[in-house]
Design a protein around this motif. Sequence first.
Motif, PDB file in Angstrom:
ATOM      1  N   LEU A  11       4.563 -14.235  55.712  1.00  0.00           N
ATOM      2  CA  LEU A  11       4.873 -15.351  54.833  1.00  0.00           C
ATOM      3  C   LEU A  11       3.701 -15.619  53.901  1.00  0.00           C
ATOM      4  CD1 LEU A  11       6.547 -17.776  57.392  1.00  0.00           C
ATOM      5  CD2 LEU A  11       7.668 -16.475  55.590  1.00  0.00           C
ATOM      6  N   SER A  12       3.994 -15.788  52.628  1.00  0.00           N
ATOM      7  CA  SER A  12       2.938 -16.027  51.655  1.00  0.00           C
ATOM      8  C   SER A  12       2.550 -17.503  51.620  1.00  0.00           C
ATOM      9  CB  SER A  12       3.386 -15.611  50.257  1.00  0.00           C
ATOM     10  OG  SER A  12       2.428 -16.008  49.289  1.00  0.00           O
ATOM     11  N   THR A  13       1.251 -17.754  51.590  1.00  0.00           N
ATOM     12  CA  THR A  13       0.733 -19.111  51.443  1.00  0.00           C
ATOM     13  C   THR A  13       0.027 -19.286  50.101  1.00  0.00           C
ATOM     14  OG1 THR A  13      -1.357 -18.504  52.529  1.00  0.00           O
ATOM     15  CG2 THR A  13       0.412 -19.322  53.937  1.00  0.00           C
ATOM     16  N   ALA A  14       0.176 -18.312  49.200  1.00  0.00           N
ATOM     17  CA  ALA A  14      -0.631 -18.266  47.991  1.00  0.00           C
ATOM     18  C   ALA A  14      -0.368 -19.404  47.014  1.00  0.00           C
ATOM     19  CB  ALA A  14      -0.442 -16.928  47.274  1.00  0.00           C
ATOM     20  N   LEU A  62      -6.302 -22.877  59.115  1.00  0.00           N
ATOM     21  CA  LEU A  62      -6.749 -22.370  57.819  1.00  0.00           C
ATOM     22  C   LEU A  62      -6.901 -20.848  57.849  1.00  0.00           C
ATOM     23  CD1 LEU A  62      -7.784 -22.709  54.939  1.00  0.00           C
ATOM     24  CD2 LEU A  62     -10.060 -23.161  55.890  1.00  0.00           C
ATOM     25  N   LEU A  63      -7.466 -20.324  58.916  1.00  0.00           N
ATOM     26  CA  LEU A  63      -7.644 -18.877  59.009  1.00  0.00           C
ATOM     27  C   LEU A  63      -6.292 -18.162  58.982  1.00  0.00           C
ATOM     28  CD1 LEU A  63     -10.516 -18.658  61.643  1.00  0.00           C
ATOM     29  CD2 LEU A  63     -10.680 -18.418  59.162  1.00  0.00           C
ATOM     30  N   GLU A  64      -5.306 -18.740  59.625  1.00  0.00           N
ATOM     31  CA  GLU A  64      -3.962 -18.162  59.591  1.00  0.00           C
ATOM     32  C   GLU A  64      -3.398 -18.174  58.174  1.00  0.00           C
ATOM     33  OE1 GLU A  64       0.094 -19.998  60.964  1.00  0.00           O
ATOM     34  OE2 GLU A  64      -0.861 -19.090  62.715  1.00  0.00           O
ATOM     35  N   LEU A  65      -3.623 -19.273  57.449  1.00  0.00           N
ATOM     36  CA  LEU A  65      -3.136 -19.374  56.070  1.00  0.00           C
ATOM     37  C   LEU A  65      -3.853 -18.386  55.157  1.00  0.00           C
ATOM     38  CD1 LEU A  65      -2.903 -23.274  55.812  1.00  0.00           C
ATOM     39  CD2 LEU A  65      -1.014 -21.655  56.047  1.00  0.00           C
ATOM     40  N   ILE A  66      -5.152 -18.186  55.369  1.00  0.00           N
ATOM     41  CA  ILE A  66      -5.899 -17.223  54.558  1.00  0.00           C
ATOM     42  C   ILE A  66      -5.402 -15.805  54.838  1.00  0.00           C
ATOM     43  CG2 ILE A  66      -8.177 -16.166  54.240  1.00  0.00           C
ATOM     44  CD1 ILE A  66      -9.390 -18.961  54.616  1.00  0.00           C
ATOM     45  N   ARG A  67      -5.071 -15.518  56.086  1.00  0.00           N
ATOM     46  CA  ARG A  67      -4.559 -14.197  56.449  1.00  0.00           C
ATOM     47  C   ARG A  67      -3.290 -13.866  55.644  1.00  0.00           C
ATOM     48  NH1 ARG A  67      -5.364 -11.043  60.881  1.00  0.00           N
ATOM     49  NH2 ARG A  67      -6.460 -12.664  62.055  1.00  0.00           N
ATOM     50  N   HIS A  68      -2.504 -14.892  55.331  1.00  0.00           N
ATOM     51  CA  HIS A  68      -1.243 -14.683  54.610  1.00  0.00           C
ATOM     52  C   HIS A  68      -1.327 -15.116  53.137  1.00  0.00           C
ATOM     53  CE1 HIS A  68       0.840 -13.550  58.241  1.00  0.00           C
ATOM     54  NE2 HIS A  68       0.339 -14.605  58.847  1.00  0.00           N
ATOM     55  N   PHE A  69      -2.549 -15.231  52.625  1.00  0.00           N
ATOM     56  CA  PHE A  69      -2.728 -15.644  51.229  1.00  0.00           C
ATOM     57  C   PHE A  69      -2.571 -14.411  50.346  1.00  0.00           C
ATOM     58  CE2 PHE A  69      -4.532 -17.581  47.497  1.00  0.00           C
ATOM     59  CZ  PHE A  69      -4.349 -18.945  47.671  1.00  0.00           C
ATOM     60  N   ARG A  70      -1.322 -14.086  50.051  1.00  0.00           N
ATOM     61  CA  ARG A  70      -0.974 -12.918  49.238  1.00  0.00           C
ATOM     62  C   ARG A  70       0.079 -13.335  48.208  1.00  0.00           C
ATOM     63  NH1 ARG A  70      -4.344 -11.822  52.444  1.00  0.00           N
ATOM     64  NH2 ARG A  70      -4.511 -10.058  53.889  1.00  0.00           N
ATOM     65  N   PHE A  71       0.022 -12.725  47.061  1.00  0.00           N
ATOM     66  CA  PHE A  71       0.995 -13.022  46.004  1.00  0.00           C
ATOM     67  C   PHE A  71       2.090 -11.951  46.028  1.00  0.00           C
ATOM     68  CE2 PHE A  71      -2.797 -15.237  44.819  1.00  0.00           C
ATOM     69  CZ  PHE A  71      -2.350 -16.406  44.227  1.00  0.00           C
ATOM     70  N   GLY A  72       3.255 -12.336  46.549  1.00  0.00           N
ATOM     71  CA  GLY A  72       4.387 -11.425  46.580  1.00  0.00           C
ATOM     72  C   GLY A  72       5.217 -11.549  45.320  1.00  0.00           C
ATOM     73  N   ALA A  73       6.354 -10.876  45.326  1.00  0.00           N
ATOM     74  CA  ALA A  73       7.200 -10.829  44.128  1.00  0.00           C
ATOM     75  C   ALA A  73       7.676 -12.213  43.719  1.00  0.00           C
ATOM     76  CB  ALA A  73       8.397  -9.909  44.388  1.00  0.00           C
ATOM     77  N   ASP A  74       8.061 -13.048  44.666  1.00  0.00           N
ATOM     78  CA  ASP A  74       8.551 -14.387  44.341  1.00  0.00           C
ATOM     79  C   ASP A  74       7.459 -15.236  43.708  1.00  0.00           C
ATOM     80  OD1 ASP A  74      11.014 -13.739  45.292  1.00  0.00           O
ATOM     81  OD2 ASP A  74      10.832 -14.854  47.175  1.00  0.00           O
ATOM     82  N   GLU A  75       6.253 -15.158  44.270  1.00  0.00           N
ATOM     83  CA  GLU A  75       5.144 -15.961  43.747  1.00  0.00           C
ATOM     84  C   GLU A  75       4.766 -15.499  42.339  1.00  0.00           C
ATOM     85  OE1 GLU A  75       5.751 -16.500  47.734  1.00  0.00           O
ATOM     86  OE2 GLU A  75       5.024 -14.564  46.954  1.00  0.00           O
ATOM     87  N   LEU A  76       4.691 -14.190  42.151  1.00  0.00           N
ATOM     88  CA  LEU A  76       4.326 -13.655  40.838  1.00  0.00           C
ATOM     89  C   LEU A  76       5.389 -13.967  39.799  1.00  0.00           C
ATOM     90  CD1 LEU A  76       2.944 -10.224  42.072  1.00  0.00           C
ATOM     91  CD2 LEU A  76       1.597 -12.127  41.154  1.00  0.00           C
ATOM     92  N   ARG A  77       6.655 -13.919  40.197  1.00  0.00           N
ATOM     93  CA  ARG A  77       7.742 -14.239  39.271  1.00  0.00           C
ATOM     94  C   ARG A  77       7.640 -15.699  38.814  1.00  0.00           C
ATOM     95  NH1 ARG A  77      11.482 -13.301  42.482  1.00  0.00           N
ATOM     96  NH2 ARG A  77      11.617 -11.065  42.033  1.00  0.00           N
ATOM     97  N   PHE A  78       7.357 -16.579  39.747  1.00  0.00           N
ATOM     98  CA  PHE A  78       7.216 -17.996  39.396  1.00  0.00           C
ATOM     99  C   PHE A  78       6.063 -18.195  38.419  1.00  0.00           C
ATOM    100  CE2 PHE A  78       4.904 -21.978  40.156  1.00  0.00           C
ATOM    101  CZ  PHE A  78       5.875 -22.899  39.825  1.00  0.00           C
ATOM    102  N   LEU A  79       4.928 -17.591  38.675  1.00  0.00           N
ATOM    103  CA  LEU A  79       3.760 -17.744  37.802  1.00  0.00           C
ATOM    104  C   LEU A  79       4.034 -17.180  36.409  1.00  0.00           C
ATOM    105  CD1 LEU A  79       0.912 -16.790  40.313  1.00  0.00           C
ATOM    106  CD2 LEU A  79       1.590 -19.084  39.568  1.00  0.00           C
ATOM    107  N   ARG A  80       4.788 -16.074  36.354  1.00  0.00           N
ATOM    108  CA  ARG A  80       5.137 -15.486  35.054  1.00  0.00           C
ATOM    109  C   ARG A  80       6.114 -16.384  34.307  1.00  0.00           C
ATOM    110  NH1 ARG A  80       8.891 -10.869  35.976  1.00  0.00           N
ATOM    111  NH2 ARG A  80      10.349 -12.637  35.969  1.00  0.00           N
TER     112      ARG A  80
END
Length: 449
Positions: A11-14, A62-80
Motif C-alpha cells: 500500500l502506498s503512503t506517498a 512511521l517506519l512502516e509508512l516509510i517502507r511503503h512510501f512509493r509513488f504508484g500509478a494511481d499517485e502519479l496519475r493524480f499528481l499529473r
Amino acid sequence: MTLGHAHAGGLSTALLTDRYELTMVDAALRDGTAERRCVFELFGRRLAGGRRFGVVAGTGRLLELIRHFRFGADELRFLRDEKVVDAATLDFLEGYRFTGSITGYREGELYFPGSPILTVEGTFAEAVILETVALSVLNHDSAVATAAARMSIAAGDRPLAEMGSRRAAESSAVAAARAAYIAGFGATSNLEAGRKWGIPTMGTAAHSWTLLHDSEEAAFRAQVDALGAGTTLLVDTYDIRRGVETAVRIAGTGLGGVRIDSGDLPIVAAEVRAQLDGLGATATRITVTSDLDEHAIAALAASPVDSYGVGTSVVTGSGTPTAGMVYKLVARQDAAGGWVAVAKASTDKGSKGGRKAAFRTLDGGTATSEVVVVSDGFEELATVSSHPGARALQVPLVVDGEVEAAFEGTAGVEAARAHHALVREELPVRGLALSRSDPAIPTVYTDAQ
C-alpha cells in the motif's frame, strides 16, 4: 493503520504529505539542488501544554509508512492530472525510494525541549518529502503517549484501559490505543488495535444492553449466562445501590467486577465498596469510567477503586492533541561538498543548526539534564558515542534505506512499552507532578570537540 493505493510493494503512503513538499522537490530538480546532501531534524521547541516531560511514540508506525512510501500509478496519475509537478519530477517520483539514514530516540523514550527525536539524513529531495508524514505520526502519537503516561503515574499500580475509539477518527483511534499501551495502559477496547499491534482487549456491555432487556435483572442474568460470574456488570443504568444488590444476587459473591460510569466517583466508589463488602462480595473489583483524565484519576487515589477506563481524554492528549514538533533542515552540503549548519532565525520560532548527538545525564539513576552535542556536519560527531555520566539516546532506525525491523510490528510495541517503563523511573520527583511547569530537566547544548 496504513492508508493508500496498491502498488507492487504493498500500500502506498506517498500522498500522506503536503503539496509544498513536492513543489519544493520539483523546483530543486530544476535548479540542481535536489541531490544536495542534507540533515533534517524533528524536535519540539517546547513541551506542549506545560508538561514536564514528553513521551516519544509512533516511531514503529512511521517506519512502516516509510517502507511503503512509493509513488504508484494511481499517485502519479493524480499528481499529473492536478498539475502538482512537471513530467521530469513525475519520472523522479516513480523511482522514489528513501535511501538515506534515520537515527532517533527509541519509541517510549522521554524527550524534552530541543531533543533531536528524529534525524533524517539524505538528499534534499528524498528527505524533505518525509516531513509531513513524520510530523503527522509523531505529533499525534507522542501527544497521546504523554497524556497516557501522566495518567499511568496518577493511577499508580491500578490498571488502566483505553476506551476512546468513538472519540477519534477510526485510524487515529487505533494509533491512540497503541500509544497509550506503550505509555502504561494495560488494555484497549479497540479490536483492530488488538489485531494489528497485539494489545490486550477488554469490554463487556454498555448501557444499551441493560436497556434492551425488560429489567436490569434480566440483563445481568443474560450477561452472566454468556460470560460467567467473573464478568463485570455495569450497575449505574438506573439506581446504583439497587444495581449492586441485583448484580451480587445474580452472579453471587464471586462476581468479578462492577463498573460505575456516573456520579460523584469518590463518594459513589466508597458507597459501592461498602455495599459489596456487606453483601460478602469482598473480592469484587470496582472499575470507574466517567470522563476521567489524569487529574480525576489522581483525585481517586484514596478511593476504593481497582481500575480505570479512560476514553476521550487519552485519545485527545488530555487537552493537548498535538506535541507541537517541527521538522527542520539543520545542516547541508555546500557547492564544494563541505558541511554548513543552517537554522531558522525567526522570532519565537528559531532553531539551532548543526547535526546533533543526544545524551541524558544521570545521578544515582535519576535524570539531571538532556545534553545535546552540536556539530556543523558529520565528522566531529563520529567519535561522540558517549558522554560522562550519561546514556546515549539515539539509535539507528533506517540505515542506507533499510528499515530496522526490530522497531516494527508487535515486537516493536512490546519493546517500546518495556523501554518506557524503565526510563520513566529516571524522572526526578518533580517530573511526576501533574501541574503545568517547566521541564523536569534542562536541555544543555555543547559543541562537539
